[in-house]
Design an enzyme around this catalytic site. Structure first.
Site, PDB file in Angstrom:
ATOM      1  N   HIS A  87      26.500  68.155  68.582  1.00  0.00           N
ATOM      2  CA  HIS A  87      25.389  69.058  68.266  1.00  0.00           C
ATOM      3  C   HIS A  87      26.012  70.297  67.628  1.00  0.00           C
ATOM      4  CE1 HIS A  87      21.555  71.380  69.177  1.00  0.00           C
ATOM      5  NE2 HIS A  87      22.419  72.328  68.841  1.00  0.00           N
ATOM      6  N   GLU A  89      13.151  58.872  65.663  1.00  0.00           N
ATOM      7  CA  GLU A  89      14.373  59.072  64.869  1.00  0.00           C
ATOM      8  C   GLU A  89      15.357  57.968  65.210  1.00  0.00           C
ATOM      9  OE1 GLU A  89      16.039  62.958  65.686  1.00  0.00           O
ATOM     10  OE2 GLU A  89      14.634  63.967  64.353  1.00  0.00           O
ATOM     11  N   ARG A 131      13.472  81.602  67.143  1.00  0.00           N
ATOM     12  CA  ARG A 131      13.569  82.636  68.190  1.00  0.00           C
ATOM     13  C   ARG A 131      15.042  82.952  68.406  1.00  0.00           C
ATOM     14  NH1 ARG A 131      15.733  79.246  72.205  1.00  0.00           N
ATOM     15  NH2 ARG A 131      14.950  77.130  72.050  1.00  0.00           N
TER      16      ARG A 131
END
Ligand code: ADP
Ligand code: ADP
Ligand code: MG
Length: 460
Positions: free
Chosen positions: A208, A200, A292
């Protein structure tokens, strides 16, 4: 609804899931390794079964032993928590084959999102912006070099099977690409059993930002707002908050819609997280989906008032979401600090050992999720997370003040912890202004450590 759920995890998340089961009148069955016989989740549970030796591979990752306990005790579902088997597609398939509900998405969806290079492609097709980079996996350093030349340095080499910030290498200098590529490959191989890598563009000093989503088996998908997890060390989160100061209402709306589109494109069911990096110009890019419950889920629970583990269990039982998108309240501000048994002054060396004395903070707006108690012996075999302190307050500044005082109340005698470092972060002017990017902690570590050594404390 399920009668009995096996909790295939340990530590604070095992306790967290145990609590949700108890409140839903579901009987929790817990499992533990030989090193965890005294763990809190084992002490709380009426039914606890040893599944093997200390080493995770022999216990918490031992699919046969876990399924044997689930069947012998008549469990109709398994909650995997985070880490361990939570993103293991073969385990989800094995549960299904055994007639036990896996509380999470299907094995196929886990597989599709678990290969991060393949997930990028799927998201791109769904119109979700991804970081410029390789089209799938990159097999050789030569290929990586050609690609890096075309997208421009710096680049980031990442592991397709990656997690926990492992198997990544930043490359600023083309000369170093080949050696860093080999380094990343061997770290990925040893951590994840797969050396597959992709590339990337390295977004310089991003934030973030992630969105919590919930999706039920009826096709309803909603998002529960954002979390800012920019406070990281070695690409691992240390402090998380919601909402992020970096987002305007328009940007939040746009990213939330992208997160919902991403979950729909994946055919997702259950709770999940769409992670993005946000650059200085306000462009956001998908980096991965975590299929999750996440470590930092309580931050979202405090601003929405929802119980995410309860929602996971309801979804797995085939029930519809208990809220609609327009009914999701986003109230006030929440911050979580991860208290780790590690010594920041010694390169964050892990510090397992006996808890000689413990006092946990409390009071208005403070929540603690932990597996610790007085006299507990922290085993050296697992990760160093000891406790999560989460605060909620009407505004961000009040939440910061509340977290400072909560950390001041925390007493852990025995192992070294990162509590002082966290306390200093909460006094740093950049943090108070809400300006921190993912490079903040490493760039300011020396100053923060000097402060926590007893120096002057900055004022808000
Ligand atoms: P979160 O986004 O919930 O903070 P982390 O990346 O901190 O997630 O991971 C949570 C836990 O799961 C950590 O204990 C981490 O080491 C573990 N983990 C995450 N991904 C993997 C993986 N692919 N393989 C093994 N462990 C993992
Ligand atoms: P993991 O599966 O280990 O959690 P992620 O892909 O979520 O890996 O990345 C972990 C962290 O690494 C991110 O939170 C971010 O700080 C950093 N990161 C990942 N991709 C990029 C990128 N393309 N540019 C800059 N930073 C990145
Ligand atoms: Mg991640």
């Amino acid at each position: 609804m399920f009668k009995r759920i096996l909790i295939a995890n340990r530590g604070e998340i095992a306790v967290r899931v145990f609590r949700a089961c108890r409140e839903m009148d579901i009987e929790p069955v817990v499992v533990y390794s030989q090193a965890d016989a005294d763990a809190l989740h084992v002490q709380l549970a009426e039914r606890a079964y040893c599944i093997g030796p200390a080493r995770s591979a022999d216990s918490y990752l031992n699919v046969d032993a876990i399924l044997t306990v689930a069947q012998a005790t008549g469990c109709d579902a398994i909650h995997p928590g985070y880490g361990f088997l939570s993103e293991n597609a073969e385990f989800a398939d094995a549960c299904e084959a055994a007639g036990i509900t896996f509380i999470g998405p299907s094995g196929d969806v886990i597989r599709a999102m678990g290969n991060k290079a393949a997930a990028r492609k799927l998201m791109q097709q769904a119109g979700v912006p991804v970081v410029p980079g390789s089209d799938g996996a990159v097999d050789t350093a030569e290929q990586a070099k050609a690609l890096a030349d075309s997208i421009g340095y710096p680049v980031l080499i990442k592991a397709s099977a990656g997690g926990g910030g492992r198997g990544m290498r930043r490359v600023y200098d083309p000369e170093q690409l080949t050696s860093l590529f080999e380094e990343a490959r061997s770290e990925a191989l040893s951590c994840f059993g797969s050396g597959e890598l992709y590339l990337e563009k390295l977004i310089v000093d991003p934030r973030h930002i992630e969105f919590q989503i919930l999706a039920d088996s009826q096709g309803n998908v909603i998002q529960l707002g954002d979390r800012d997890c920019s406070l990281q060390r070695r690409n691992q989160k240390l402090l998380e908050e919601s909402p992020s100061k970096a987002l305007t209402p328009e940007l939040r709306e746009k990213m939330g819609a992208a997160a919902v589109a991403a979950a729909k494109a994946a055919g997702y069911v259950n709770a999940g997280t769409i992670e993005f990096v946000l650059d200085r110009e306000g462009h956001f890019y998908f980096i991965e989906m975590n299929t999750r419950i996440q470590v930092e889920h309580p931050v979202t629970e405090l601003v929405t008032g929802l119980d995410l583990v309860r929602e996971q269990i309801r979804i797995a039982a085939g029930l519809p979401l208990s809220v609609k998108q327009e009914e999701v309240p986003l109230r006030g501000h929440a911050i979580e600090c991860r208290i780790n048994a590690e010594d920041p002054a010694q390169g964050f060396r892990p510090c397992p050992g006996k808890i000689d004395f413990l006092h946990l903070p409390g009071g208005c707006g403070v929540r603690v999720d932990t597996g610790l108690y007085n006299g507990y012996q922290l085993p050296p075999y697992y990760d160093s997370l000891m406790a999560k302190i989460i605060v909620h307050a009407p505004t961000r500044l009040e939440a910061i003040r509340r977290m400072r005082r909560a950390l001041e109340e925390l007493i852990v005698e025995g192992p070294a912890t990162n509590t002082d470092l966290l306390h200093q972060i909460l006094h740093h002017p950049d943090f108070i202004r809400g300006n921190c990017t993912t490079g903040f902690l490493e760039a300011n570590l020396d100053t923060l450590l000097a402060w926590s050594g007893g120096g002057e404390v900055a004022e808000a």
